[in-house]
Scaffold this motif. Structure first.
Motif, mmCIF file in Angstrom:
data_model
loop_
_atom_site.group_PDB
_atom_site.id
_atom_site.type_symbol
_atom_site.label_atom_id
_atom_site.label_comp_id
_atom_site.label_asym_id
_atom_site.label_seq_id
_atom_site.Cartn_x
_atom_site.Cartn_y
_atom_site.Cartn_z
ATOM 1 N N TYR A 70 0.810 -1.222 0.000
ATOM 2 C CA TYR A 70 0.000 0.000 0.000
ATOM 3 C C TYR A 70 0.846 1.275 0.000
ATOM 4 C CZ TYR A 70 -4.262 -2.686 0.628
ATOM 5 O OH TYR A 70 -5.324 -3.542 0.420
ATOM 6 N N SER A 124 -6.904 -8.255 1.872
ATOM 7 C CA SER A 124 -6.437 -6.937 1.427
ATOM 8 C C SER A 124 -5.043 -7.004 0.837
ATOM 9 C CB SER A 124 -6.438 -5.958 2.604
ATOM 10 O OG SER A 124 -7.708 -5.864 3.195
ATOM 11 N N VAL A 128 -6.770 -8.202 -3.211
ATOM 12 C CA VAL A 128 -6.951 -6.845 -3.753
ATOM 13 C C VAL A 128 -5.866 -5.920 -3.199
ATOM 14 C CG1 VAL A 128 -9.418 -6.994 -4.241
ATOM 15 C CG2 VAL A 128 -8.657 -6.458 -1.928
ATOM 16 N N GLY A 130 -3.411 -3.033 -2.414
ATOM 17 C CA GLY A 130 -3.379 -1.615 -2.743
ATOM 18 C C GLY A 130 -4.727 -0.993 -3.007
ATOM 19 N N GLN A 131 -5.832 -1.743 -2.844
ATOM 20 C CA GLN A 131 -7.152 -1.220 -3.207
ATOM 21 C C GLN A 131 -8.076 -0.983 -2.018
ATOM 22 O OE1 GLN A 131 -8.986 -3.347 -6.573
ATOM 23 N NE2 GLN A 131 -7.018 -4.383 -6.932
ATOM 24 N N VAL A 132 -7.696 -1.416 -0.836
ATOM 25 C CA VAL A 132 -8.565 -1.272 0.333
ATOM 26 C C VAL A 132 -8.270 0.068 1.016
ATOM 27 C CG1 VAL A 132 -9.167 -2.239 2.584
ATOM 28 C CG2 VAL A 132 -8.662 -3.757 0.662
ATOM 29 N N PRO A 133 -9.306 0.847 1.337
ATOM 30 C CA PRO A 133 -9.076 2.133 2.011
ATOM 31 C C PRO A 133 -8.359 1.954 3.346
ATOM 32 C CG PRO A 133 -11.329 1.971 1.203
ATOM 33 C CD PRO A 133 -10.717 0.618 1.034
ATOM 34 N N THR A 134 -7.573 2.963 3.695
ATOM 35 C CA THR A 134 -6.813 2.896 4.955
ATOM 36 C C THR A 134 -7.737 2.721 6.149
ATOM 37 O OG1 THR A 134 -5.074 4.282 4.014
ATOM 38 C CG2 THR A 134 -5.173 4.130 6.410
#
Length: 565
Positions: A70, A124, A128, A130-134
């Motif tokens: 991320y 995560s 997926v 790098g695509q999950v919100p922080t």
């Protein structure tokens, strides 16, 4: 109690506390188990569940993979770590649910939280990336941390109910095993998953689910008050303590030699650890008693009669502690807030060292120390675990001679002296100061749960314990996030070796603050030990039976009158 207004306020809070206690379920009904050796089956299963709880300290093993996937900065990674620790230490909600629905429910809930949290982090990272919100990553870290804390809360509640006359032994052994969980998980990673950190997260999620499905039913079936002779119970706890101490030293040696161990060597080590974990389930085994017949000597008859007498006393569950209050009533006692003040400072300072140990060593040494960082951190972890065991066992062995509250004083002294040594000593004193702090921090956890149950009773214990555990979260926010982190960032930004720091200025102010705060913590801890001496001086229930009820009520009331705000 000096005015009618204060009395009315106290009566209101006491009534509300009784109502809350009724809603939460009150005192655990600890009856003898219907299964032979049931309390030991429960303890062995609970210790295995504590392996999940201990994964809270394994954040550093897999977090670099999340950071890389991320492209996180250090502040974001620190936020995830803080979320997991807040979830672990602030478990008042789980404490209330456990008090209401029982420890089995609490263990199931904790395993579910940990499973969902770890599995979502694996999703995560692997499915997926790098695509999950922080925000969702923070929530997942909080959730698995909350699962770890919930399991710890439920396990300690059940253990102190099953071994209520051996609280120091139970606390010391469980907390020591908790301290060794990180090393155990590290060995599993090295033997099976290295360098695949994403599948390691999946393993943690699956293990949480499998442990919940396989071990919690054992607890549900076997939990109950231990019904063996005192000598037998103490012997088993000493054997367990010896095993835990041996494994602590074993893990320390492994950490020192880890770079020399081959993949085959790691598998052999993993098998040995598995055998050690499985050996916990030998604890329920009992010695076979001889039948008493005409050929049995009078001495043997007397011995078995004594065992029978003790068993009857143990299973009667008639023990009345000097003070037994509900969870909310506990919050009205000055003793509780004195205890919290000490724990916030001591645990906050201890966590500041544990969180920054890898940076403190090179900073105080004045040079890069990568070759000895792992042994340094491992040594602190070993002393932390050994202290949990030593403080719990010694406080129980000296019960009736030395109140357990004085062990709290000793733990805070270790921490304060350790920070003073780090500030005043040179490079040669780094290890000594750090090990003193690690030992003191472990000592706190070796007596904290038992002290809460002794000062305020076992009713609503899961709620009471969760309130006391929140001290670690508050202390960490103050001393680690509030002091250590900002002081380090302020001094490191202009250093040529940035982002590393090879100068003691990065931590000197933190050491001064911690040592200075330790002094009032020691004073308050001493005051608490003196103030609550009457709790530990109270004779055991069997000796109280000859005293009149009126005398008991008068003694308790006279002491209680000085303990409320």
């Amino acid at each position: 109690h000096g005015s009618s207004g204060a009395q009315e306020a106290h009566d209101f809070l006491s009534g509300l506390g009784e109502l809350l206690g009724s809603a939460m379920g009150g005192l655990i009904d600890a009856r003898p188990s219907k299964v032979k050796g049931g309390a030991w089956w429960t303890l062995a299963s609970s210790l295995s569940l504590m392996l999940i709880a201990g994964t809270i300290y394994g954040f550093g093993a897999w977090s670099p993979a999340l950071r890389d996937a991320y492209s996180m900065d250090q502040d974001t990674l620190d936020l995830l770590a803080v979320a997991s620790h807040i979830g672990n230490y602030v478990v008042v909600d789980s404490g209330m649910l456990t008090a209401k629905f029982g420890t089995v429910f609490g263990m199931c809930l904790g395993c579910a939280y940990a499973c969902i949290g770890y599995t979502f982090l694996w999703f995560s990272l692997s499915i997926v990336p790098g695509q999950v919100p922080t925000a969702l990553l923070v929530a997942a870290c909080w959730l698995f941390g909350h699962g770890c804390g919930t399991i710890d809360n439920a396990v300690m509640t059940q253990a102190l109910a099953d071994f209520k006359d051996y609280r120091g032994y139970a606390t010391g052994c469980i907390k020591a095993y908790f301290g060794l969980a990180t090393a155990t998980v590290s060995i599993i990673y090295e033997a099976v998953f290295r360098p695949d950190k994403s599948n390691f997260l999946l393993f943690l999620g699956i293990y949480s689910a499998v442990a919940g499905v396989s071990l919690v039913p054992v607890v549900a079936k076997t939990k109950g008050l231990v019904d063996e002779a005192s000598r037998t119970v103490e012997r088993k706890f000493r054997i367990l303590a010896f095993g835990l101490m041996s494994f602590a030293i074993y893990f320390f040696v492994i950490q020192i030699l880890r770079d020399m161990i081959s993949s085959t060597g790691w598998m052999i080590i993993l098998v040995s650890v598995g055998v050690g974990m499985a050996s916990l389930f030998l604890l329920p085994i009992r010695k076979r008693r001889r039948r008493i017949n005409d050929d049995t000597s009078e001495e043997d008859v007397a011995k078995w009669s004594e065992i029978s007498r003790f068993t009857e006393q143990a299973v009667s569950v008639a023990a009345n502690p000097p003070r037994e209050v509900t969870g909310l009533q506990m919050l009205t006692y000055v003793d509780f807030w004195m205890f919290m003040f000490v724990c916030v400072i001591a645990q906050g300072c201890g966590l500041a060292l544990l969180s920054n140990a890898a940076q403190i060593l090179p900073a105080l040494s004045g040079k890069e120390m990568d070759s000895v960082q792992t042994p340094f951190v491992a040594a602190i972890a070993v002393f932390n675990s050994l202290a949990r065991l030593c403080f719990g066992m010694l406080s129980e062995l000296l019960r009736g001679k030395v109140p357990r509250s004085w062990f709290l004083v000793a733990a805070v002294c270790f921490i304060t002296i350790g920070f003073a040594v780090l500030r005043l000593g040179g490079e040669a004193m780094v290890w000594k100061g750090a090990l003193l702090i690690g030992f003191g921090y472990g000592g706190l956890w070796g007596v904290q749960p038992a002290m809460v149950s002794e000062l305020f009773g076992l009713s609503d214990f899961s709620f009471k314990y969760s309130c006391s555990a929140a001290a670690a979260a508050v202390g960490s926010l103050i001393f680690n996030e509030g002091f250590a982190g900002p002081i380090f960032e302020k001094n490191v930004k202009d250093r040529p070796e940035f982002p590393n720091c090879y100068d003691r200025s990065c931590f000197d102010q933190t050491f001064v603050i911690a040592a200075s705060c330790g002094i009032p913590a020691i004073i308050v801890a001493v005051m608490l030990a003196i103030k609550t001496h009457w709790v530990y001086a109270a004779p055991p229930p069997e000796e109280n039976e000859s005293a009149s009820d009126e005398e008991d009520e008068a003694t308790t009331d006279s002491n209680e009158s000085t303990d409320h705000e």
